[in-house]
Scaffold this motif. Sequence first.
Motif, mmCIF file in Angstrom:
data_model
loop_
_atom_site.group_PDB
_atom_site.id
_atom_site.type_symbol
_atom_site.label_atom_id
_atom_site.label_comp_id
_atom_site.label_asym_id
_atom_site.label_seq_id
_atom_site.Cartn_x
_atom_site.Cartn_y
_atom_site.Cartn_z
ATOM 1 N N GLU A 194 0.838 -1.210 0.000
ATOM 2 C CA GLU A 194 0.000 0.000 0.000
ATOM 3 C C GLU A 194 0.871 1.257 0.000
ATOM 4 O O GLU A 194 0.575 2.228 -0.706
ATOM 5 N N VAL A 195 1.932 1.231 0.792
ATOM 6 C CA VAL A 195 2.862 2.370 0.830
ATOM 7 C C VAL A 195 3.529 2.541 -0.533
ATOM 8 O O VAL A 195 3.629 3.656 -1.062
ATOM 9 N N SER B 51 1.432 7.334 10.910
ATOM 10 C CA SER B 51 2.357 8.438 11.143
ATOM 11 C C SER B 51 3.456 8.456 10.081
ATOM 12 O O SER B 51 3.728 7.443 9.428
ATOM 13 N N ILE B 52 4.104 9.623 9.944
ATOM 14 C CA ILE B 52 5.209 9.733 8.989
ATOM 15 C C ILE B 52 6.361 8.826 9.409
ATOM 16 O O ILE B 52 7.036 8.228 8.566
ATOM 17 N N ASP B 53 6.585 8.683 10.732
ATOM 18 C CA ASP B 53 7.645 7.779 11.202
ATOM 19 C C ASP B 53 7.356 6.340 10.777
ATOM 20 O O ASP B 53 8.276 5.602 10.394
ATOM 21 N N THR B 54 6.080 5.948 10.833
ATOM 22 C CA THR B 54 5.705 4.597 10.396
ATOM 23 C C THR B 54 5.923 4.446 8.896
ATOM 24 O O THR B 54 6.389 3.397 8.424
ATOM 25 N N ARG C 172 11.946 2.049 4.560
ATOM 26 C CA ARG C 172 13.260 1.426 4.770
ATOM 27 C C ARG C 172 13.192 -0.077 4.487
ATOM 28 O O ARG C 172 14.087 -0.650 3.855
ATOM 29 N N SER C 173 12.107 -0.694 4.938
ATOM 30 C CA SER C 173 11.927 -2.126 4.696
ATOM 31 C C SER C 173 11.733 -2.416 3.215
ATOM 32 O O SER C 173 12.289 -3.380 2.667
ATOM 33 N N ILE C 174 10.956 -1.559 2.533
ATOM 34 C CA ILE C 174 10.716 -1.720 1.091
ATOM 35 C C ILE C 174 12.027 -1.616 0.323
ATOM 36 O O ILE C 174 12.325 -2.441 -0.546
ATOM 37 N N TYR C 175 12.838 -0.592 0.659
ATOM 38 C CA TYR C 175 14.124 -0.402 -0.022
ATOM 39 C C TYR C 175 15.012 -1.637 0.153
ATOM 40 O O TYR C 175 15.677 -2.081 -0.789
ATOM 41 N N GLU C 176 15.021 -2.179 1.373
ATOM 42 C CA GLU C 176 15.865 -3.335 1.656
ATOM 43 C C GLU C 176 15.404 -4.552 0.846
ATOM 44 O O GLU C 176 16.217 -5.260 0.247
ATOM 45 N N LYS C 177 14.093 -4.783 0.812
ATOM 46 C CA LYS C 177 13.564 -5.946 0.106
ATOM 47 C C LYS C 177 13.716 -5.824 -1.408
ATOM 48 O O LYS C 177 13.955 -6.817 -2.100
#
Length: 209
Positions: free
Chosen positions: A155-156, A176-179, A185-190
């Motif tokens: 979704e993000v 939240s923006i922090d979420t 960060r997780s998307i970039y890593e994957k």
Amino acid sequence: MIRILLYDDSNQLRQTMALLLSKTPGFEVVGEFDNCETAATDIDTLHPDVVLMDIDMPGKTGIEGVRSIRESNQSVKIIMLTVFDDNKNVYDAIRFGANGYVLKKSSPQAIIDAINDVHNGGAPMNSSIATQVLKMFAGMSPAGKDYDLSEREKEVLQSLVNGNSYKMVAASLKISIDTVRTHIRSIYEKLQVNSKSEAVAKALKDRIV
């Protein structure tokens, strides 16, 4: 009667098109505008069956106009009537909900036929445009990959593909923006990417969303 709404910032072309269509049996021109800033509201007021939308207009572009229309109306048929036949404009127009894509250099009869076609459920395109669309789909992966992304991460990512900022992603998903940053960060890593543009490009290429 097929009710038609026109958007084009060229007064001469728009008025010529309006005259041509208003004299065509079975057609009624219900409005013509030189910009699409209020397109969604115009459609609610005028109830057209088919919209002819230019791309290059001051303020909001025609592709942005399509996007705003589709946020509230999925039924009206939209044909992009434009001089542009490059891959990005074709892809963006179709991705945001255009039903057809016809070049302005097309003959009057071809434009009339396109309106009838889209009204009857077709997807009119010039042959050169259709060729590009086929090439674009041929270059895509045959099956989408998800790279083990969670539903929320998808979704993000979809929100990023739609051109939203981190703040807009947070607002649309009610997080939240922090979420949002944690998910990104997780998307970039994957995806093994280092930037938003790389993530969006990979999402489109591999049909992740």
